[in-house]
Enzyme design. Structure first.
Site, PDB file in Angstrom:
ATOM      1  N   CYS A 165      39.129  40.460  42.789  1.00 46.68           N
ATOM      2  CA  CYS A 165      38.303  39.493  43.197  1.00 46.68           C
ATOM      3  C   CYS A 165      38.208  39.610  44.595  1.00 46.68           C
ATOM      4  O   CYS A 165      37.636  40.567  45.140  1.00 46.68           O
ATOM      5  CB  CYS A 165      38.915  38.243  42.692  1.00 46.68           C
ATOM      6  SG  CYS A 165      37.993  36.815  43.204  1.00 46.68           S
TER       7      CYS A 165
ATOM      8  N   GLU B  86      43.886  39.186  35.048  1.00 48.96           N
ATOM      9  CA  GLU B  86      44.994  38.587  34.526  1.00 48.96           C
ATOM     10  C   GLU B  86      44.697  37.184  33.993  1.00 48.96           C
ATOM     11  O   GLU B  86      45.899  36.512  33.401  1.00 48.96           O
ATOM     12  CB  GLU B  86      46.007  38.480  35.983  1.00 48.96           C
ATOM     13  CG  GLU B  86      45.468  37.400  36.899  1.00 48.96           C
ATOM     14  CD  GLU B  86      44.250  37.784  37.965  1.00 48.96           C
ATOM     15  OE1 GLU B  86      43.925  36.889  38.829  1.00 48.96           O
ATOM     16  OE2 GLU B  86      43.743  38.733  37.589  1.00 48.96           O
TER      17      GLU B  86
ATOM     18  N   HIS C 205      38.767  38.446  37.051  1.00 49.73           N
ATOM     19  CA  HIS C 205      40.248  38.279  37.079  1.00 49.73           C
ATOM     20  C   HIS C 205      40.877  39.019  35.685  1.00 49.73           C
ATOM     21  O   HIS C 205      40.988  38.145  34.708  1.00 49.73           O
ATOM     22  CB  HIS C 205      40.678  36.916  37.136  1.00 49.73           C
ATOM     23  CG  HIS C 205      40.511  36.416  38.499  1.00 49.73           C
ATOM     24  ND1 HIS C 205      41.324  36.437  39.532  1.00 49.73           N
ATOM     25  CD2 HIS C 205      39.396  35.656  39.159  1.00 49.73           C
ATOM     26  CE1 HIS C 205      40.851  35.933  40.685  1.00 49.73           C
ATOM     27  NE2 HIS C 205      39.790  35.602  40.489  1.00 49.73           N
TER      28      HIS C 205
END
Length: 193
Positions: A77, A177, A175
């Protein structure tokens, strides 16, 4: 495997740590030069505003260290955006790893782009096992233009780089994650590089 997560006060480090744990790895959150240099893999996360995040990197000297790293480095990001040449956000000079400018979406679309969007034109082993047009989770108002460093594309208002690569440096706008099993697959691919 030693995984360093760069700590400069602007990272989404907790969610990255949890994602690594789910994959059976342990990361160390650090701003220590020696620890970062010795790590097998480096993750450079980021959340927030470019100019203040860049100031934090400069204050800790990490702006000098990061471009010299030789092991695989993954910017996430804002981390990816700071690896670019320049960002319109706060008129910020970045680390210049990717020869790309970061610009703001126009007022024609809702910003930030927040939610799930597809990634396509996937290149490099970072996307091993990921099909074209899979969905990833994004939250951003600025984007990296398309360039020779582009290894994945997303369309929001128009096409832009949702992933970049140059030498041992990778960056993703989404993202991983927070992108479920497929995002974790991308993290796993990065750790396997």
């Amino acid at each position: 495997m030693k995984i360093a997560i760069i700590d400069y006060g602007a990272g989404n480090v907790q969610s990255v740590l949890f994602a690594l744990e789910r994959l059976g790895f342990e990361g160390i959150v650090t701003n220590d030069w020696k620890t970062i240099k010795k790590a097998d893999k480096v993750i450079f996360p980021g959340v927030g505003e470019a100019s203040s995040a860049m100031k934090m990197l400069v204050n800790s000297g990490l702006d000098v260290l990061i471009p010299t790293l030789k092991q695989p480095v993954l910017g996430i990001c804002l981390g990816m955006q700071l690896m670019c040449k320049h960002s319109e956000e706060g008129n910020t000079n970045g680390l210049g790893i990717f020869d790309v400018n970061v610009v703001k979406f126009s007022q024609e679309v809702k910003v930030p782009q927040m939610g799930w969007n597809t990634i396509y034109n996937l290149k490099t082993p970072l996307f091993e096992g990921i099909k074209e047009n899979e969905f990833m989770y994004l939250v951003h108002s600025f984007y990296a233009s398309l360039s020779e460093n582009t290894i994945a594309t997303t369309n929001y208002e128009h096409e832009y780089s949702t992933a970049l690569k140059r030498d041992n440096f990778f960056g993703v706008q989404f993202h991983p994650e927070k992108s479920g099993i497929l995002g974790e697959q991308i993290l796993k691919n990065f750790l396997n590089l």
